[in-house]
Design a protein around this motif. Structure first.
Motif, PDB file in Angstrom:
ATOM      1  N   CYS A   2       4.958  -3.767   2.319  1.00  0.00           N
ATOM      2  CA  CYS A   2       6.028  -4.762   2.169  1.00  0.00           C
ATOM      3  C   CYS A   2       7.025  -4.641   3.322  1.00  0.00           C
ATOM      4  O   CYS A   2       7.052  -3.639   4.042  1.00  0.00           O
ATOM      5  CB  CYS A   2       6.732  -4.578   0.827  1.00  0.00           C
ATOM      6  N   GLU A   3       7.850  -5.661   3.469  1.00  0.00           N
ATOM      7  CA  GLU A   3       8.849  -5.669   4.541  1.00  0.00           C
ATOM      8  C   GLU A   3       9.929  -4.601   4.367  1.00  0.00           C
ATOM      9  O   GLU A   3      10.548  -4.190   5.347  1.00  0.00           O
ATOM     10  CB  GLU A   3       9.533  -7.037   4.619  1.00  0.00           C
ATOM     11  N   MET A   4      10.142  -4.128   3.148  1.00  0.00           N
ATOM     12  CA  MET A   4      11.154  -3.092   2.927  1.00  0.00           C
ATOM     13  C   MET A   4      10.647  -1.723   3.383  1.00  0.00           C
ATOM     14  O   MET A   4      11.412  -0.923   3.911  1.00  0.00           O
ATOM     15  CB  MET A   4      11.552  -3.032   1.450  1.00  0.00           C
ATOM     16  N   GLY A  56       4.916   7.733   0.013  1.00  0.00           N
ATOM     17  CA  GLY A  56       4.764   9.032   0.656  1.00  0.00           C
ATOM     18  C   GLY A  56       4.933   8.990   2.158  1.00  0.00           C
ATOM     19  O   GLY A  56       5.155  10.021   2.792  1.00  0.00           O
ATOM     20  N   ALA A  57       4.844   7.800   2.767  1.00  0.00           N
ATOM     21  CA  ALA A  57       5.011   7.686   4.215  1.00  0.00           C
ATOM     22  C   ALA A  57       6.470   7.791   4.633  1.00  0.00           C
ATOM     23  O   ALA A  57       6.763   8.011   5.797  1.00  0.00           O
ATOM     24  CB  ALA A  57       4.424   6.358   4.707  1.00  0.00           C
ATOM     25  N   HIS A  58       7.392   7.619   3.687  1.00  0.00           N
ATOM     26  CA  HIS A  58       8.824   7.768   3.983  1.00  0.00           C
ATOM     27  C   HIS A  58       9.502   8.465   2.797  1.00  0.00           C
ATOM     28  O   HIS A  58      10.342   7.896   2.122  1.00  0.00           O
ATOM     29  CB  HIS A  58       9.482   6.421   4.301  1.00  0.00           C
ATOM     30  N   PRO A  59       9.160   9.739   2.555  1.00  0.00           N
ATOM     31  CA  PRO A  59       9.666  10.435   1.361  1.00  0.00           C
ATOM     32  C   PRO A  59      11.172  10.674   1.351  1.00  0.00           C
ATOM     33  O   PRO A  59      11.763  10.805   0.281  1.00  0.00           O
ATOM     34  CB  PRO A  59       8.911  11.767   1.378  1.00  0.00           C
ATOM     35  N   ASP A  60      11.806  10.725   2.493  1.00  0.00           N
ATOM     36  CA  ASP A  60      13.241  11.003   2.532  1.00  0.00           C
ATOM     37  C   ASP A  60      14.095   9.767   2.301  1.00  0.00           C
ATOM     38  O   ASP A  60      15.293   9.885   2.086  1.00  0.00           O
ATOM     39  CB  ASP A  60      13.617  11.638   3.873  1.00  0.00           C
ATOM     40  N   THR A  61      13.504   8.585   2.383  1.00  0.00           N
ATOM     41  CA  THR A  61      14.246   7.345   2.216  1.00  0.00           C
ATOM     42  C   THR A  61      13.541   6.514   1.156  1.00  0.00           C
ATOM     43  O   THR A  61      12.454   6.000   1.382  1.00  0.00           O
ATOM     44  CB  THR A  61      14.300   6.547   3.530  1.00  0.00           C
ATOM     45  N   LYS A  62      14.156   6.380   0.004  1.00  0.00           N
ATOM     46  CA  LYS A  62      13.574   5.618  -1.096  1.00  0.00           C
ATOM     47  C   LYS A  62      14.052   4.173  -1.017  1.00  0.00           C
ATOM     48  O   LYS A  62      15.171   3.891  -0.610  1.00  0.00           O
ATOM     49  CB  LYS A  62      13.962   6.212  -2.453  1.00  0.00           C
ATOM     50  N   THR A  63      13.179   3.264  -1.407  1.00  0.00           N
ATOM     51  CA  THR A  63      13.510   1.843  -1.447  1.00  0.00           C
ATOM     52  C   THR A  63      12.661   1.204  -2.525  1.00  0.00           C
ATOM     53  O   THR A  63      11.675   1.773  -2.978  1.00  0.00           O
ATOM     54  CB  THR A  63      13.258   1.174  -0.079  1.00  0.00           C
ATOM     55  N   SER A  64      13.032   0.025  -2.923  1.00  0.00           N
ATOM     56  CA  SER A  64      12.208  -0.755  -3.841  1.00  0.00           C
ATOM     57  C   SER A  64      11.353  -1.694  -3.009  1.00  0.00           C
ATOM     58  O   SER A  64      11.861  -2.356  -2.104  1.00  0.00           O
ATOM     59  CB  SER A  64      13.078  -1.574  -4.789  1.00  0.00           C
ATOM     60  N   CYS A  65      10.068  -1.737  -3.289  1.00  0.00           N
ATOM     61  CA  CYS A  65       9.177  -2.608  -2.527  1.00  0.00           C
ATOM     62  C   CYS A  65       9.566  -4.063  -2.760  1.00  0.00           C
ATOM     63  O   CYS A  65       9.742  -4.488  -3.901  1.00  0.00           O
ATOM     64  CB  CYS A  65       7.720  -2.373  -2.938  1.00  0.00           C
ATOM     65  N   ALA A  66       9.736  -4.803  -1.675  1.00  0.00           N
ATOM     66  CA  ALA A  66      10.126  -6.212  -1.763  1.00  0.00           C
ATOM     67  C   ALA A  66       9.836  -6.894  -0.432  1.00  0.00           C
ATOM     68  O   ALA A  66       9.612  -6.233   0.578  1.00  0.00           O
ATOM     69  CB  ALA A  66      11.610  -6.325  -2.100  1.00  0.00           C
ATOM     70  N   HIS A 120       0.830  -1.204   0.000  1.00  0.00           N
ATOM     71  CA  HIS A 120       0.000   0.000   0.000  1.00  0.00           C
ATOM     72  C   HIS A 120       0.864   1.253   0.000  1.00  0.00           C
ATOM     73  O   HIS A 120       0.557   2.236  -0.670  1.00  0.00           O
ATOM     74  CB  HIS A 120      -0.948   0.006   1.201  1.00  0.00           C
ATOM     75  N   CYS A 121       1.954   1.227   0.716  1.00  0.00           N
ATOM     76  CA  CYS A 121       2.874   2.368   0.749  1.00  0.00           C
ATOM     77  C   CYS A 121       3.409   2.632  -0.660  1.00  0.00           C
ATOM     78  O   CYS A 121       3.429   3.769  -1.122  1.00  0.00           O
ATOM     79  CB  CYS A 121       4.019   2.096   1.724  1.00  0.00           C
ATOM     80  N   GLY A 122       3.817   1.578  -1.354  1.00  0.00           N
ATOM     81  CA  GLY A 122       4.330   1.725  -2.717  1.00  0.00           C
ATOM     82  C   GLY A 122       3.285   2.267  -3.669  1.00  0.00           C
ATOM     83  O   GLY A 122       3.589   3.045  -4.571  1.00  0.00           O
ATOM     84  N   LEU A 141      10.703   1.781   7.513  1.00  0.00           N
ATOM     85  CA  LEU A 141      10.980   3.165   7.128  1.00  0.00           C
ATOM     86  C   LEU A 141       9.828   4.105   7.457  1.00  0.00           C
ATOM     87  O   LEU A 141       9.995   5.323   7.404  1.00  0.00           O
ATOM     88  CB  LEU A 141      11.269   3.232   5.621  1.00  0.00           C
ATOM     89  N   ILE A 142       8.666   3.572   7.798  1.00  0.00           N
ATOM     90  CA  ILE A 142       7.488   4.387   8.071  1.00  0.00           C
ATOM     91  C   ILE A 142       7.539   4.871   9.520  1.00  0.00           C
ATOM     92  O   ILE A 142       7.617   4.069  10.448  1.00  0.00           O
ATOM     93  CB  ILE A 142       6.193   3.600   7.798  1.00  0.00           C
ATOM     94  N   ALA A 143       7.474   6.180   9.702  1.00  0.00           N
ATOM     95  CA  ALA A 143       7.543   6.772  11.043  1.00  0.00           C
ATOM     96  C   ALA A 143       6.336   6.372  11.879  1.00  0.00           C
ATOM     97  O   ALA A 143       5.216   6.279  11.373  1.00  0.00           O
ATOM     98  CB  ALA A 143       7.618   8.289  10.936  1.00  0.00           C
ATOM     99  N   ASN A 144       6.559   6.127  13.152  1.00  0.00           N
ATOM    100  CA  ASN A 144       5.512   5.810  14.126  1.00  0.00           C
ATOM    101  C   ASN A 144       4.699   4.579  13.743  1.00  0.00           C
ATOM    102  O   ASN A 144       3.507   4.517  14.017  1.00  0.00           O
ATOM    103  CB  ASN A 144       4.579   7.008  14.339  1.00  0.00           C
TER     104      ASN A 144
END
Length: 190
Positions: free
Chosen positions: A115-117, A82-92, A75-77, A121-124
């Motif tokens: 996803c687990e990635m 947008g829940a972790h805009p400062d840290t980018k990752t690939s959903c996996a 859902h984040c992807g 990274l999601i705050a709170n």
């Protein structure tokens, strides 16, 4: 609210999300809303402490009743992370259910299949459930010889209109672990 998945074992579906929110009405009154239309909410009230307790219990009831779909997209992807805009990752990784609640604002509780990635990274956010994959060696319709199948999760009718019983406390928050991956800094244009 649908708690179990009704799709085939390989079909990918969008990750689900539920949001419970306290909304102010005037200087003293407030109400609780839920994104699930079938949920029954208390009327407007001036008892903000009682509404916060109800909202937290309602979000915990959604978390307890939801069966995490192992074939869900993050859902984040789908929200462009947008829940972790400062840290980018690939959903996996496998799918987890996270509960997000900012202790400073204290007005919004969100449950999301991510996803687990993205989850760490999601705050709170706290992981409250993980998707389980069926065991490929045992068909899901027939238990092994001598075993009794596990009881089904109880269905909760209507919507979660009352807080849990005393012995049914909401899940405990676990401290966040630091990310195992080094953070990348965005490249500056030349």
């Amino acid at each position: 609210m649908t708690t179990a998945s009704s799709t085939s074992s390989t079909e990918r579906i969008p990750g689900r999300a539920w949001t419970v929110r306290i909304t102010g009405h005037g200087p003293r009154a407030a109400s609780v809303t839920c994104t699930t239309a079938a949920c029954r909410m208390p009327p407007r009230s001036e008892d903000l402490t009682g509404l916060r307790a109800f909202a937290a219990a309602h979000a915990a009831a959604h978390a307890k009743a939801a069966t995490v779909n192992p074939n869900a997209y993050c859902h984040c992807g789908s929200q462009r992370c947008g829940a972790h805009p400062d840290t980018k990752t690939s959903c996996a990784g496998s799918v987890v259910l996270v509960l997000r609640h900012d202790p400073v604002m204290r007005r919004v509780w969100s449950l999301e299949e991510v996803c687990e990635m993205c989850a760490p990274l999601i705050a709170n956010a706290t992981v409250v459930a993980r998707a389980t994959r069926p065991n490929p060696t045992t068909p899901p319709s027939a238990p092994a010889a001598g075993q009794v199948p596990a009881p089904a999760r109880p269905a909760i009718a209507g919507g979660f209109s009352s807080p849990p019983a005393d012995n049914d406390a909401p899940p405990a928050r676990r401290p966040r672990r630091p990310s195992q991956r080094p953070h990348r800094r965005p490249r500056q244009g030349r």
